[in-house]
Design a protein around this motif. Structure first.
Motif, PDB file in Angstrom:
ATOM      1  N   TYR A 131    -100.677 -30.703  40.796  1.00 57.55           N
ATOM      2  CA  TYR A 131    -101.595 -29.921  40.002  1.00 57.55           C
ATOM      3  C   TYR A 131    -102.204 -28.762  40.771  1.00 57.55           C
ATOM      4  O   TYR A 131    -102.566 -28.892  41.944  1.00 57.55           O
ATOM      5  N   ALA A 132    -102.312 -27.628  40.078  1.00 63.64           N
ATOM      6  CA  ALA A 132    -103.180 -26.564  40.562  1.00 63.64           C
ATOM      7  C   ALA A 132    -104.616 -27.004  40.324  1.00 63.64           C
ATOM      8  O   ALA A 132    -104.905 -27.728  39.369  1.00 63.64           O
ATOM      9  N   MET A 133    -105.493 -26.570  41.201  1.00 62.71           N
ATOM     10  CA  MET A 133    -106.888 -26.999  41.114  1.00 62.71           C
ATOM     11  C   MET A 133    -107.788 -25.780  40.999  1.00 62.71           C
ATOM     12  O   MET A 133    -107.497 -24.718  41.567  1.00 62.71           O
ATOM     13  N   SER A 134    -108.872 -25.958  40.277  1.00 67.44           N
ATOM     14  CA  SER A 134    -109.839 -24.875  40.090  1.00 67.44           C
ATOM     15  C   SER A 134    -111.255 -25.405  40.274  1.00 67.44           C
ATOM     16  O   SER A 134    -111.508 -26.604  40.121  1.00 67.44           O
ATOM     17  N   TRP A 135    -112.141 -24.479  40.576  1.00 69.66           N
ATOM     18  CA  TRP A 135    -113.575 -24.733  40.525  1.00 69.66           C
ATOM     19  C   TRP A 135    -114.168 -23.826  39.453  1.00 69.66           C
ATOM     20  O   TRP A 135    -113.878 -22.613  39.422  1.00 69.66           O
ATOM     21  N   ALA A 178    -109.347 -20.747  42.198  1.00 73.95           N
ATOM     22  CA  ALA A 178    -108.218 -21.601  41.874  1.00 73.95           C
ATOM     23  C   ALA A 178    -107.218 -21.568  43.018  1.00 73.95           C
ATOM     24  O   ALA A 178    -107.143 -20.588  43.769  1.00 73.95           O
ATOM     25  N   ILE A 179    -106.436 -22.646  43.114  1.00 79.93           N
ATOM     26  CA  ILE A 179    -105.448 -22.762  44.180  1.00 79.93           C
ATOM     27  C   ILE A 179    -104.208 -23.421  43.609  1.00 79.93           C
ATOM     28  O   ILE A 179    -104.295 -24.360  42.824  1.00 79.93           O
ATOM     29  N   THR A 180    -103.050 -22.923  43.975  1.00 81.13           N
ATOM     30  CA  THR A 180    -101.806 -23.493  43.482  1.00 81.13           C
ATOM     31  C   THR A 180    -101.554 -24.856  44.119  1.00 81.13           C
ATOM     32  O   THR A 180    -102.158 -25.203  45.132  1.00 81.13           O
ATOM     33  N   TRP A 181    -100.624 -25.620  43.533  1.00 77.33           N
ATOM     34  CA  TRP A 181    -100.382 -26.971  44.048  1.00 77.33           C
ATOM     35  C   TRP A 181     -99.863 -26.926  45.475  1.00 77.33           C
ATOM     36  O   TRP A 181    -100.139 -27.833  46.268  1.00 77.33           O
ATOM     37  N   SER A 182     -99.114 -25.875  45.819  1.00 69.02           N
ATOM     38  CA  SER A 182     -98.544 -25.771  47.157  1.00 69.02           C
ATOM     39  C   SER A 182     -99.424 -24.991  48.115  1.00 69.02           C
ATOM     40  O   SER A 182     -99.068 -24.815  49.283  1.00 69.02           O
ATOM     41  N   ASP A 183    -100.573 -24.515  47.638  1.00 64.14           N
ATOM     42  CA  ASP A 183    -101.491 -23.706  48.446  1.00 64.14           C
ATOM     43  C   ASP A 183    -100.852 -22.401  48.902  1.00 64.14           C
ATOM     44  O   ASP A 183    -101.197 -21.865  49.958  1.00 64.14           O
ATOM     45  N   ASP A 184     -99.940 -21.864  48.122  1.00 60.37           N
ATOM     46  CA  ASP A 184     -99.370 -20.576  48.507  1.00 60.37           C
ATOM     47  C   ASP A 184    -100.144 -19.406  47.919  1.00 60.37           C
ATOM     48  O   ASP A 184     -99.964 -18.256  48.345  1.00 60.37           O
ATOM     49  N   LYS A 185    -101.020 -19.698  46.965  1.00 58.74           N
ATOM     50  CA  LYS A 185    -101.856 -18.646  46.394  1.00 58.74           C
ATOM     51  C   LYS A 185    -103.250 -19.184  46.071  1.00 58.74           C
ATOM     52  O   LYS A 185    -103.384 -20.328  45.633  1.00 58.74           O
ATOM     53  N   ARG A 186    -104.232 -18.321  46.275  1.00 60.40           N
ATOM     54  CA  ARG A 186    -105.611 -18.641  45.937  1.00 60.40           C
ATOM     55  C   ARG A 186    -106.175 -17.480  45.140  1.00 60.40           C
ATOM     56  O   ARG A 186    -105.858 -16.311  45.422  1.00 60.40           O
ATOM     57  N   TYR A 187    -107.005 -17.789  44.184  1.00 66.21           N
ATOM     58  CA  TYR A 187    -107.550 -16.780  43.288  1.00 66.21           C
ATOM     59  C   TYR A 187    -109.071 -16.938  43.238  1.00 66.21           C
ATOM     60  O   TYR A 187    -109.585 -18.056  43.284  1.00 66.21           O
TER      61      TYR A 187
END
Length: 119
Positions: free
Chosen positions: A32-36, A50-59
Protein backbone atom coordinates in the motif's frame (compact mmCIF):
# COMPACT_ATOMS: atom_id res chain seq x y z
CA UNK A 1 -7.56 -5.85 5.71
CA UNK A 2 -5.21 -3.24 7.18
CA UNK A 3 -5.62 -1.64 10.60
CA UNK A 4 -3.80 1.60 11.31
CA UNK A 5 -2.92 3.09 14.69
CA UNK A 6 -1.35 6.54 14.96
CA UNK A 7 0.77 7.82 17.82
CA UNK A 8 3.11 10.68 18.62
CA UNK A 9 0.73 13.61 18.71
CA UNK A 10 0.79 16.20 21.44
CA UNK A 11 1.26 19.83 22.38
CA UNK A 12 4.30 21.69 21.08
CA UNK A 13 5.35 25.31 20.82
CA UNK A 14 5.63 27.04 17.49
CA UNK A 15 8.97 26.22 15.88
CA UNK A 16 9.13 22.84 17.56
CA UNK A 17 9.06 19.33 16.15
CA UNK A 18 7.01 16.17 16.47
CA UNK A 19 7.25 12.77 14.85
CA UNK A 20 4.05 10.89 14.20
CA UNK A 21 4.04 7.14 13.75
CA UNK A 22 1.44 4.91 12.19
CA UNK A 23 1.65 1.21 12.92
CA UNK A 24 -0.13 -1.09 10.51
CA UNK A 25 -1.36 -4.62 11.04
CA UNK A 26 -1.56 -7.16 8.28
CA UNK A 27 1.01 -8.73 6.02
CA UNK A 28 0.03 -6.61 3.01
CA UNK A 29 1.25 -3.27 4.39
CA UNK A 30 4.13 -3.11 1.93
CA UNK A 31 1.68 -3.24 -0.99
CA UNK A 32 0.00 0.00 0.00
CA UNK A 33 0.87 3.60 -0.62
CA UNK A 34 0.53 5.55 2.59
CA UNK A 35 -0.65 9.07 3.27
CA UNK A 36 -1.00 11.50 6.12
CA UNK A 37 -4.08 13.69 6.28
CA UNK A 38 -5.07 16.37 8.75
CA UNK A 39 -8.32 18.01 9.74
CA UNK A 40 -8.52 21.25 11.66
CA UNK A 41 -11.73 22.34 13.43
CA UNK A 42 -14.25 23.63 10.93
CA UNK A 43 -12.12 22.67 7.95
CA UNK A 44 -12.14 19.86 5.46
CA UNK A 45 -9.70 16.99 5.79
CA UNK A 46 -6.65 17.55 3.60
CA UNK A 47 -3.86 15.25 2.55
CA UNK A 48 -0.46 16.65 3.49
CA UNK A 49 1.95 13.90 2.44
CA UNK A 50 2.06 10.58 0.64
CA UNK A 51 4.62 7.89 -0.10
CA UNK A 52 4.58 5.07 -2.61
CA UNK A 53 4.72 1.45 -1.47
CA UNK A 54 8.33 1.16 -2.66
CA UNK A 55 9.35 4.58 -1.28
CA UNK A 56 10.49 5.71 -4.70
CA UNK A 57 8.33 8.82 -4.58
CA UNK A 58 7.09 11.17 -1.89
CA UNK A 59 4.52 13.90 -2.30
CA UNK A 60 3.69 16.94 -0.18
CA UNK A 61 1.14 19.70 -0.13
CA UNK A 62 2.77 23.10 -0.61
CA UNK A 63 2.06 24.30 2.92
CA UNK A 64 4.30 21.63 4.47
CA UNK A 65 7.06 21.28 1.88
CA UNK A 66 10.47 21.69 3.43
CA UNK A 67 9.08 21.22 6.95
CA UNK A 68 7.46 17.76 6.94
CA UNK A 69 9.01 14.47 5.85
CA UNK A 70 7.10 11.26 5.26
CA UNK A 71 8.95 7.94 5.46
CA UNK A 72 8.18 4.27 5.91
CA UNK A 73 9.77 1.11 7.23
CA UNK A 74 8.11 -1.87 5.59
CA UNK A 75 9.97 -4.29 7.86
CA UNK A 76 8.27 -2.63 10.83
CA UNK A 77 4.92 -2.01 9.10
CA UNK A 78 5.20 1.62 10.08
CA UNK A 79 4.94 4.98 8.37
CA UNK A 80 6.22 8.20 9.91
CA UNK A 81 5.64 11.91 9.58
CA UNK A 82 8.48 14.06 10.85
CA UNK A 83 7.17 17.58 11.41
CA UNK A 84 9.64 20.41 11.93
CA UNK A 85 9.24 24.18 12.25
CA UNK A 86 5.66 23.69 13.35
CA UNK A 87 3.22 26.56 13.10
CA UNK A 88 -0.06 27.20 14.92
CA UNK A 89 -1.87 26.59 11.62
CA UNK A 90 -0.55 23.00 11.69
CA UNK A 91 -2.89 22.32 14.62
CA UNK A 92 -5.22 19.51 13.61
CA UNK A 93 -6.08 15.87 14.06
CA UNK A 94 -3.65 13.90 11.92
CA UNK A 95 -4.71 10.66 10.26
CA UNK A 96 -2.72 8.05 8.43
CA UNK A 97 -4.32 6.28 5.51
CA UNK A 98 -3.59 3.42 3.13
CA UNK A 99 -4.45 3.12 -0.51
CA UNK A 100 -3.22 1.44 -3.64
CA UNK A 101 -1.95 4.65 -5.25
CA UNK A 102 -0.11 7.52 -3.59
CA UNK A 103 -2.39 10.57 -3.59
CA UNK A 104 -5.22 8.30 -4.73
CA UNK A 105 -8.33 6.87 -3.08
CA UNK A 106 -8.07 5.77 0.53
CA UNK A 107 -8.98 2.23 1.49
CA UNK A 108 -8.15 2.32 5.20
CA UNK A 109 -8.03 5.05 7.85
CA UNK A 110 -6.46 5.32 11.26
CA UNK A 111 -8.31 6.83 14.21
CA UNK A 112 -6.26 10.03 14.30
CA UNK A 113 -3.90 11.75 16.71
CA UNK A 114 -4.18 15.34 17.91
CA UNK A 115 -1.39 17.81 17.20
CA UNK A 116 -1.62 21.21 18.86
CA UNK A 117 0.90 23.96 18.16
CA UNK A 118 0.85 26.91 20.54
CA UNK A 119 2.02 30.36 19.55
Amino acid sequence: QVQLVESGGGLVQAGGSLRLSCAASGRTFSRYAMSWFRQAPGKERERVAAITWSDDKRYYVDSVKGRFTISRDNAKNTVYLQMNSLKPEDTAVYYCAAGLIAWGDVDYWGQGTQVTVSS
